[in-house]
Enzyme design. Structure first.
Site, mmCIF file in Angstrom:
data_model
loop_
_atom_site.group_PDB
_atom_site.id
_atom_site.type_symbol
_atom_site.label_atom_id
_atom_site.label_comp_id
_atom_site.label_asym_id
_atom_site.label_seq_id
_atom_site.Cartn_x
_atom_site.Cartn_y
_atom_site.Cartn_z
ATOM 1 N N HIS A 1 -22.635 13.158 -5.352
ATOM 2 C CA HIS A 1 -22.442 14.072 -4.212
ATOM 3 C C HIS A 1 -22.770 13.377 -2.886
ATOM 4 O O HIS A 1 -23.129 14.034 -1.917
ATOM 5 C CB HIS A 1 -23.290 15.337 -4.342
ATOM 6 C CG HIS A 1 -23.231 15.980 -5.694
ATOM 7 N ND1 HIS A 1 -22.325 16.980 -6.007
ATOM 8 C CD2 HIS A 1 -23.939 15.746 -6.830
ATOM 9 C CE1 HIS A 1 -22.501 17.343 -7.271
ATOM 10 N NE2 HIS A 1 -23.455 16.607 -7.789
ATOM 11 N N GLU B 1 -9.756 0.500 6.657
ATOM 12 C CA GLU B 1 -9.096 1.764 7.001
ATOM 13 C C GLU B 1 -7.605 1.710 6.674
ATOM 14 O O GLU B 1 -7.018 2.675 6.176
ATOM 15 C CB GLU B 1 -9.296 2.077 8.482
ATOM 16 C CG GLU B 1 -10.737 2.439 8.822
ATOM 17 C CD GLU B 1 -10.959 2.474 10.320
ATOM 18 O OE1 GLU B 1 -10.809 3.543 10.915
ATOM 19 O OE2 GLU B 1 -11.261 1.415 10.897
ATOM 20 N N LYS C 1 15.405 1.778 -5.377
ATOM 21 C CA LYS C 1 14.914 0.426 -5.058
ATOM 22 C C LYS C 1 13.950 0.348 -3.890
ATOM 23 O O LYS C 1 12.886 -0.291 -3.981
ATOM 24 C CB LYS C 1 16.100 -0.499 -4.818
ATOM 25 C CG LYS C 1 16.855 -0.780 -6.092
ATOM 26 C CD LYS C 1 18.138 -1.515 -5.849
ATOM 27 C CE LYS C 1 19.098 -1.267 -6.987
ATOM 28 N NZ LYS C 1 19.524 0.160 -7.085
ATOM 29 N N TYR D 1 24.344 7.081 -15.706
ATOM 30 C CA TYR D 1 24.133 6.617 -14.337
ATOM 31 C C TYR D 1 24.662 7.624 -13.330
ATOM 32 O O TYR D 1 25.710 8.217 -13.513
ATOM 33 C CB TYR D 1 24.835 5.263 -14.113
ATOM 34 C CG TYR D 1 24.684 4.752 -12.690
ATOM 35 C CD1 TYR D 1 23.559 4.034 -12.305
ATOM 36 C CD2 TYR D 1 25.650 5.024 -11.718
ATOM 37 C CE1 TYR D 1 23.393 3.591 -11.000
ATOM 38 C CE2 TYR D 1 25.497 4.576 -10.413
ATOM 39 C CZ TYR D 1 24.370 3.861 -10.056
ATOM 40 O OH TYR D 1 24.213 3.428 -8.765
ATOM 41 N N LYS E 1 -18.113 -2.317 19.962
ATOM 42 C CA LYS E 1 -17.531 -1.898 18.679
ATOM 43 C C LYS E 1 -17.090 -3.055 17.785
ATOM 44 O O LYS E 1 -16.621 -4.084 18.250
ATOM 45 C CB LYS E 1 -16.303 -1.001 18.933
ATOM 46 C CG LYS E 1 -16.614 0.388 19.422
ATOM 47 C CD LYS E 1 -17.492 1.204 18.486
ATOM 48 C CE LYS E 1 -16.744 1.675 17.261
ATOM 49 N NZ LYS E 1 -15.809 2.752 17.579
ATOM 50 N N SER F 1 -12.707 -2.932 20.057
ATOM 51 C CA SER F 1 -12.150 -1.772 20.760
ATOM 52 C C SER F 1 -11.677 -2.212 22.136
ATOM 53 O O SER F 1 -12.199 -3.171 22.704
ATOM 54 C CB SER F 1 -13.238 -0.700 20.878
ATOM 55 O OG SER F 1 -13.045 0.069 22.047
HETATM 56 N N1 ARG Z 1 24.327 -0.534 -6.021
HETATM 57 C C1 ARG Z 1 24.308 0.238 -7.203
HETATM 58 C C2 ARG Z 1 22.904 0.743 -7.505
HETATM 59 O O1 ARG Z 1 22.020 0.196 -6.969
HETATM 60 C C3 ARG Z 1 24.793 -0.583 -8.358
HETATM 61 C C4 ARG Z 1 25.333 0.207 -9.477
HETATM 62 C C5 ARG Z 1 26.646 0.764 -9.099
HETATM 63 N N2 ARG Z 1 27.260 1.474 -10.150
HETATM 64 C C6 ARG Z 1 28.181 2.393 -9.951
HETATM 65 N N3 ARG Z 1 28.642 3.008 -10.993
HETATM 66 N N4 ARG Z 1 28.625 2.714 -8.766
HETATM 67 O O2 ARG Z 1 22.705 1.669 -8.242
#
Ligand code: ARG
Length: 459
Positions: free
Chosen positions: A155, A289, A324, A316, A282, A276
């Protein structure tokens, strides 16, 4: 020129091209993309799907592209649709016909799944190694502080005496699990998706095991739909990084507290603190931080991908292109933090006096006083009660358990003898907490040895 232009009567609108393109961020997958292509081409050759000559030309061309990107001789075209399109297009521009054959039995869907896995798998290893380096730094620091008594808190109130080594070793354990989580995730993602095609595998007789071996994967994925639809590996990676950043953030918080005058336990090296613009006196813990603050980005990155993935039907979907930037950001942020966090800690100076002084106040030895009575045969709950009343007496009289006279002690219980002072001495309190995992110097030394062995074996 678009990959798919045969089917279309019109050019893609410029705005759609820009919107659709991922080259601005997936160019960083160039190496995975090229090495994956080289392995795929080798496999095509081996299975007699393309000729040896075409294979050799394509592979040499791919390696030349890799060299040129790395040397800076070839700039990745920012107008390309993505890295896969760029590499194939550049290869075809350079070697002609052989370049046009490399996409046989492959789709960008298994290609991107491969590239991304390869990349994340590598990051797991590299970030794991950086975390281990931080653990080693901390373990070395701990080795100088087996006897540095400080307060342990619950605590944020002073609770029981521990040592600085014990405290630092606690962080080592948290970080060890962080490294292990990355290693676990890495083992799970160590499956090669090449051969899954767009979603339904391929009609070509690919040797998937061969391609997996060529690219350093231990196994192949077991279902083509899953292979291209799964982004668990990226989620696990970011979950592991998020937990790690949660630890780094908590650790940062302690550094900030300890460097403040109210604690005064530690001082930052000038090279790892900032001043500072207005207050000349400071010295601010900006590094700690910022590492605390940047944890928020990494948690956000994890949440980004969870949200992107949660409603996607198999297999997909283009949404998955959004997988990404969050992963890159999380990895970059963690690396950035680790790079300054470790040397900031390493250069921290500790005030043993301030730590001992804080441990001497706040009745950290009260539990030991109760334990002393237990040693004389009293039940713990009674011993606890007597010690509680003793503490109250000390507070009222401005005393500590160490300054109270034996006569006073005896008014609370006849069991108290002169040896009570030795029993509640801070160093003795620490030394007797010798249970495995406890703060006694011997126990912490054993823990640090265990850590060092693990670091050496697992390196
Ligand atoms: N640039 C696309 C991605 O990062 C690659 C895969 C593309 N595939 C597709 N069916 N359009 O996902």
């Amino acid at each position: 020129m678009k990959l798919w232009e045969g089917r279309f009567a019109k050019e893609t609108d410029e705005s759609v091209h820009a919107f659709n393109s991922s080259i601005a961020f997936d160019s960083r997958l160039y190496k995975a993309d090229i090495l994956g292509s080289v392995a795929h081409v080798k496999g095509l050759e081996k299975q007699g799907i393309i000729s040896k000559e075409d294979g050799e030309i394509a592979r040499a061309g791919l390696y030349a592209i890799l060299d040129d990107i790395e040397s800076g001789a070839l700039e990745i075209d920012p107008l390309a649709e993505d890295i896969h399109t760029f590499v194939e297009g550049e290869l075809t521009r350079r070697v002609g016909e052989a370049g046009k054959r490399i996409h046989t039995g492959r789709s960008r869907n298994d290609q991107v799944a491969f590239d991304f896995r390869w990349y994340v798998k590598n990051e797991c290893a590299e970030i794991g190694a950086e975390i281990k380096a931080l653990i080693r730094t901390l373990a070395r620091m701990a080795q100088s502080h087996y006897d540095t008594v400080m307060p342990g808190y619950t605590h944020l109130q002073r609770a029981q005496p521990i040592t600085l080594a014990h405290h630092l070793a606690a962080w080592c354990e948290m970080l060890r699990r962080d490294a292990q989580r990355l290693a676990d995730a890495r083992r799970r993602m160590d499956e090669c998706p090449l051969g899954a095609g767009a979603l339904a595998g391929t009609t070509f007789d690919l040797d998937r095991e061969f391609t997996a071996k060529e690219t350093g994967f231990s196994r192949i994925t077991r279902n083509s739909l899953d292979s291209v639809a799964d982004r668990d590996f990226a989620l696990e990676f970011m979950a592991a990084l998020s937990i790690h950043m949660c630890h780094i953030s908590r650790f940062s918080e302690e550094v900030i507290l300890w460097c403040g005058a109210e604690f005064g336990f530690a001082g930052l090296d000038d090279a790892y603190s900032t001043g500072s613009s207005i207050m000349p006196q400071k010295k601010n813990p900006d590094v700690a931080e910022l590492t605390r603050g940047k944890s928020g980005r990494v948690f956000g990155d994890l949440l980004t991908l969870l949200t992107v993935m949660k409603g996607l039907p198999l297999a997909y979907n283009k949404d998955m292109q959004e997988d990404k930037e969050c992963v890159f950001d999380a990895a970059d942020t963690v690396r950035l933090c680790l790079r300054v966090f470790a040397p900031m800690l390493e250069t921290l100076s500790f005030s043993k006096d301030a730590m001992r002084g804080a441990a001497a106040k706040g009745f950290l030895n009260a539990t030991d006083c109760a334990d002393y009575l237990v040693g004389k045969g009293l039940a713990f709950r009674e011993a606890y009660n007597i010690t509680g009343r003793l503490v109250r007496r000390c507070i009222e009289g401005g005393e500590t358990l160490d300054t109270l006279s034996l006569d006073e002690y005896k008014t609370f219980s006849p069991l108290f003898e002169r040896d009570v002072y030795a029993a509640i001495n801070l160093d003795a309190c620490v030394a007797r907490r010798a249970v495995p995992g406890g703060p006694a110097p011997g126990a912490v030394r054993a823990h640090i040895e265990n850590l060092m062995d693990w670091l050496d074996e697992d390196a």
